[in-house]
Design a protein around this motif. Sequence first.
Motif, PDB file in Angstrom:
ATOM      1  N   GLU A 134      -9.977  -1.806   3.418  1.00 51.41           N
ATOM      2  CA  GLU A 134     -10.399  -1.486   4.599  1.00 51.41           C
ATOM      3  C   GLU A 134      -9.698  -0.724   5.592  1.00 51.41           C
ATOM      4  N   ARG A 135     -10.152   0.320   6.186  1.00 49.81           N
ATOM      5  CA  ARG A 135      -9.296   1.117   7.253  1.00 49.81           C
ATOM      6  C   ARG A 135      -9.357   0.332   8.451  1.00 49.81           C
ATOM      7  N   LYS A 136      -8.520  -0.545   8.437  1.00 50.35           N
ATOM      8  CA  LYS A 136      -8.424  -1.393   9.781  1.00 50.35           C
ATOM      9  C   LYS A 136      -6.889  -1.559   9.826  1.00 50.35           C
ATOM     10  N   TYR A 152       0.855  -1.148  -0.152  1.00 45.77           N
ATOM     11  CA  TYR A 152      -0.036   0.022  -0.021  1.00 45.77           C
ATOM     12  C   TYR A 152       0.852   1.298   0.129  1.00 45.77           C
ATOM     13  N   LEU A 208      -1.964  -4.256   8.039  1.00 46.68           N
ATOM     14  CA  LEU A 208      -2.820  -3.462   7.482  1.00 46.68           C
ATOM     15  C   LEU A 208      -4.045  -4.021   6.890  1.00 46.68           C
ATOM     16  N   GLY A 209      -5.270  -3.544   6.748  1.00 47.24           N
ATOM     17  CA  GLY A 209      -6.335  -3.960   6.271  1.00 47.24           C
ATOM     18  C   GLY A 209      -7.221  -5.008   6.973  1.00 47.24           C
ATOM     19  N   THR A 263      -5.029  14.390   6.805  1.00 43.53           N
ATOM     20  CA  THR A 263      -5.224  13.099   6.472  1.00 43.53           C
ATOM     21  C   THR A 263      -4.378  12.221   7.161  1.00 43.53           C
ATOM     22  N   LEU A 313      -3.388   6.079   7.681  1.00 40.18           N
ATOM     23  CA  LEU A 313      -4.302   5.036   7.393  1.00 40.18           C
ATOM     24  C   LEU A 313      -5.475   5.547   6.738  1.00 40.18           C
ATOM     25  N   PHE A 314      -5.892   6.487   6.735  1.00 42.94           N
ATOM     26  CA  PHE A 314      -6.734   7.220   5.641  1.00 42.94           C
ATOM     27  C   PHE A 314      -6.127   7.207   4.540  1.00 42.94           C
ATOM     28  N   ALA A 326      -5.998   4.233   2.510  1.00 43.32           N
ATOM     29  CA  ALA A 326      -7.433   3.903   1.868  1.00 43.32           C
ATOM     30  C   ALA A 326      -8.119   4.803   0.896  1.00 43.32           C
ATOM     31  N   ASN A 327      -7.456   5.806   0.615  1.00 45.91           N
ATOM     32  CA  ASN A 327      -8.341   6.733  -0.165  1.00 45.91           C
ATOM     33  C   ASN A 327      -7.449   6.719  -1.535  1.00 45.91           C
TER      34      ASN A 327
END
Length: 133
Positions: free
Chosen positions: A104-106, A40, A120-121, A78, A81-82, A85-86
Motif C-alpha cells: 500500500e502506498r501509505k 522495502y 511505511l505501508g 518516480t 514511495l511509488f 510500491a512498484n
Amino acid sequence: DPGQSLSFARELFETFALSYADTSLLTGYVGRDIVQLGHYYAMTRFGCALDCNDPHFNGVDGILGLGLPDAALDTIPTPLLFALANDRGGLEGQNYVNERPMHERKFAFLSTAISGELQLGGYDEMAVQGGEA
C-alpha cells in the motif's frame, strides 16, 4: 556518501534545482541506487544535493520524494514511495525487479522535539496521540 555504495551511479548530465516558498534554492545532480527503508527497497533515482543558499539545509546531502508523481521533477519521475510500491522499482523499463514491493502506498511521519519515525505501508494507530489519525 555515494562512494560507500557498490551500486550507486551518477546520472550523467542530469541535474536539478529546487526552489521553495521561503526562497531557498537547492541544487545538485541526479543519482541512482538501491534505496532501502526497513525491509522495502527499490532501485530508483534521487537528488544528490551539492549547494543550498539556506543554512537550514546544512548537512543535508540528498532528497527523496514522498509526494505524488505529478509533483516530481522530470529527471526524477518516480517519487520514492511509488518506487517502493512498484514491482519494477523506480526505473521503468529497466531490467530490475523489486522482489518485495510495499503493498500500500501509505506512510506516516511522526515526530516530537527529540525524535522522529517514518512508518511505511500504513501507520500504527497506537503511535498516534489519542489513537486517531
